[in-house]
Motif scaffolding. Structure first.
Motif, short mmCIF file in Angstrom:
data_model
loop_
_atom_site.label_atom_id
_atom_site.label_comp_id
_atom_site.label_asym_id
_atom_site.label_seq_id
_atom_site.Cartn_x
_atom_site.Cartn_y
_atom_site.Cartn_z
N GLU A 1 1.06 -1.51 0.34
CA GLU A 1 0.14 -0.08 0.11
C GLU A 1 0.61 1.41 -0.10
O GLU A 1 0.36 2.10 -0.72
N ARG A 2 2.04 1.21 0.40
CA ARG A 2 3.19 2.28 0.57
C ARG A 2 3.76 2.41 -1.03
O ARG A 2 3.69 4.31 -1.48
N VAL A 3 3.48 1.92 -1.77
CA VAL A 3 3.80 1.99 -2.92
C VAL A 3 2.27 2.48 -4.02
O VAL A 3 3.01 2.53 -5.23
N GLY A 4 1.49 2.88 -3.12
CA GLY A 4 0.25 2.28 -4.49
C GLY A 4 -0.63 1.83 -4.25
O GLY A 4 -1.50 2.11 -5.06
N GLY A 5 -0.27 0.53 -3.65
CA GLY A 5 -1.05 -0.47 -3.95
C GLY A 5 -0.90 -1.41 -4.97
O GLY A 5 -0.57 -1.50 -5.97
N ALA A 6 -1.99 -2.42 -4.93
CA ALA A 6 -1.67 -3.17 -6.46
C ALA A 6 -2.65 -2.61 -7.57
O ALA A 6 -3.63 -1.22 -7.67
N PRO A 7 -2.40 -3.22 -8.99
CA PRO A 7 -1.12 -3.71 -9.16
C PRO A 7 0.68 -3.57 -9.12
O PRO A 7 0.45 -2.09 -9.28
N VAL A 8 0.94 -4.50 -9.03
CA VAL A 8 2.41 -4.02 -7.86
C VAL A 8 3.41 -5.03 -8.74
O VAL A 8 3.03 -6.06 -9.59
N VAL A 9 4.78 -4.86 -9.33
CA VAL A 9 5.73 -4.92 -9.63
C VAL A 9 6.54 -6.06 -8.37
O VAL A 9 6.89 -5.38 -7.16
N ILE A 10 7.10 -7.13 -8.13
CA ILE A 10 7.94 -7.64 -6.88
C ILE A 10 8.88 -8.33 -8.00
O ILE A 10 8.63 -8.97 -9.21
N LYS A 11 10.05 -8.21 -7.59
CA LYS A 11 11.45 -8.12 -8.39
C LYS A 11 12.57 -8.83 -7.28
O LYS A 11 12.59 -8.76 -6.26
N LEU A 12 12.93 -10.04 -8.05
CA LEU A 12 14.03 -10.89 -7.01
C LEU A 12 15.49 -10.00 -7.03
O LEU A 12 15.70 -9.44 -8.10
N LEU A 13 16.13 -9.61 -5.74
CA LEU A 13 17.16 -8.58 -5.74
C LEU A 13 18.22 -8.90 -6.79
O LEU A 13 18.91 -7.83 -7.76
#
Ligand SMILES: Nc1ncnc2c1ncn2[C@@H]1O[C@H](COP(=O)(O)OP(=O)(O)O)[C@@H](O)[C@H]1O
Ligand SMILES: [Mg+2]
Length: 396
Positions: free
Chosen positions: A131-143
């Motif tokens: 939610e801090r980054v704006g909610g879904a849809p959201v990007v998830i990344k491996l480091l």
């Protein structure tokens, strides 16, 4: 000059082009397999073995360290640094750019636009983080992903939570990032050499894919960048300590958003898209800089007892405001100002005539005792104070 290209792929397009560009310019050049070095710490001075024999002298190296050998590869580069051999990309820069979290952390204090990013560990903190980054849809990344592998777009909170949980259960750390939808599956790759962008291309994702990587089918075209994109790319590469870098940016509503800085950018796609001799400009840059091997400045400047480096911030209330650097009394107290930072611009070797303004930051070298009194109390984080309710709250 005598140049070694450190690469495990002697026949790849990039390595071949770099080798040919060096030969065309009359340099001596060897492609050396990074994994065949031996780091030799047994003698009086740092040394290197190659294929079991002492390595001959080189003036410069160009590291092309693949993701799978970061640890060993950067150790080899570090050894060259200890031997005063020039490298456009430092071991520090390669290590830090490889890890998306570490890179974002380093860039974040320098006012470089980046997609809102957050990193949490406990599953109880995941929803709040999204939610801090704006909610879904959201990007998830491996480091440590590359080529778009390990970058996922989660459509809903529930799916995002499930993906993060799954990845964490296999001991993978993940970043959570705002989905920059206005970029519409497109991004910019800027190739930075030294202090300038020598070529840039736009990559456009195909079909319903949101990742524009060429390995994910992205189509490329050469572009001329606006100044703000050029500036963001060059600054990001400089901050990361990389003189040869591929900087990836999304086109956000408010301008460039830097996603990552690659230390071994591929040349094939961008040379074909732009018809520019990028390999040549890399070799020319190295030739031009070869007299300046990497120096760990902070370490060298702190070997004199009692001396060190500190940043002096000129606060609004300070009596330094309005004085010139010459009148500031720093020199008399055995303090040299190395740079003056004003906003995002940096004035190197500031002249004594420079008038100091509130908010300026002086990077200084001098007696620590003298500088201590000039450093204001520890910087506090500005706290966002909640508005008090109109009516006082009474406990029940
Ligand atoms: N926050 C984001 N918003 C929109 N698209 C993104 C975002 N992050 C990555 N992408 C897309 O996914 C691609 C791969 O992401 P990137 O972080 O560069 O990982 P990799 O190292 O695998 O290339 C990018 O080129 C871009 O097209
Ligand atoms: Mg990328």
């Amino acid at each position: 000059m005598k140049l070694a290209i450190l690469s495990r792929a002697p026949r790849s397009y990039s390595t071949q082009r770099l080798r040919t560009a060096a030969l065309d310019r009359g340099h001596e050049v060897k492609v050396l397999n990074t994994l065949r070095f031996g780091i030799d710490l047994s003698g009086d001075e740092p040394d290197l073995q190659f294929r079991g024999k002492r390595l001959s002298h080189y003036d410069a190296i160009l590291p092309r360290i693949g993701n799978s050998i970061t640890y060993f590869g950067t150790a080899v580069v570090r050894q060259f640094e200890q031997m005063d051999v020039y490298t456009p990309n430092t071991s520090w820069g390669i290590t830090n750019s490889r890890d998306k979290l570490r890179a974002t952390q380093i860039l974040s204090r320098h006012h470089i636009g980046m997609p809102a990013t957050t990193f949490v560990r406990d599953r109880a903190d995941v929803i709040a983080a999204i939610e801090r980054v704006g909610g879904a849809p959201v990007v998830i990344k491996l480091l440590e992903g590359t080529q778009g592998i390990g970058v996922i777009l989660a459509p809903t909170l529930k799916v995002a939570e499930a993906i993060i949980e799954t990845l964490q259960s296999t001991r993978q750390n993940v970043l959570i990032q705002r989905f920059v939808s206005e970029s519409k599956g497109r991004d910019i790759r800027a190739l930075v050499v030294g202090d300038r962008v020598v070529a840039a291309m736009r990559r456009v994702a195909q079909g319903d894919e949101f990742r524009s990587n060429v390995h994910r089918g992205g189509i490329v075209e050469g572009v001329t960048l606006d100044e703000d994109y050029e500036r963001a790319a060059v600054r990001a590469a400089q901050i990361m300590g990389l003189r040869v870098a591929g900087v990836d940016m999304l086109e956000g509503n408010e301008g460039p958003l830097v996603m990552e800085v690659n230390s071994s950018p591929g040349l094939e796609g961008i040379e074909r898209a732009t018809d520019l001799d990028i390999a040549g400009s890399i070799i020319d840059h190295i030739d031009n800089q070869v007299a300046f091997p990497e120096i760990d400045v902070r370490q060298r400047l702190t070997v004199s007892t009692g001396y060190g480096v500190a940043e002096i911030a000129v606060q609004a209330a300070s009596d330094l405001v309005g004085k010139t650097l010459g009148e500031s009394g720093l020199r008399e107290r055995d303090i040299s100002a190395l740079t003056l930072q004003r906003g995002t611009s940096v004035i190197p070797n500031p002249h004594s005539r420079h008038v100091l303004e509130a908010g300026d930051r002086l990077l200084c070298f001098g007696k620590l005792e003298e500088m201590r009194s000039m450093i204001p109390g520890r910087r506090r984080r500005t706290r966002r104070v909640k508005k008090l309710p109109a009516e006082p709250i009474h406990e029940a």
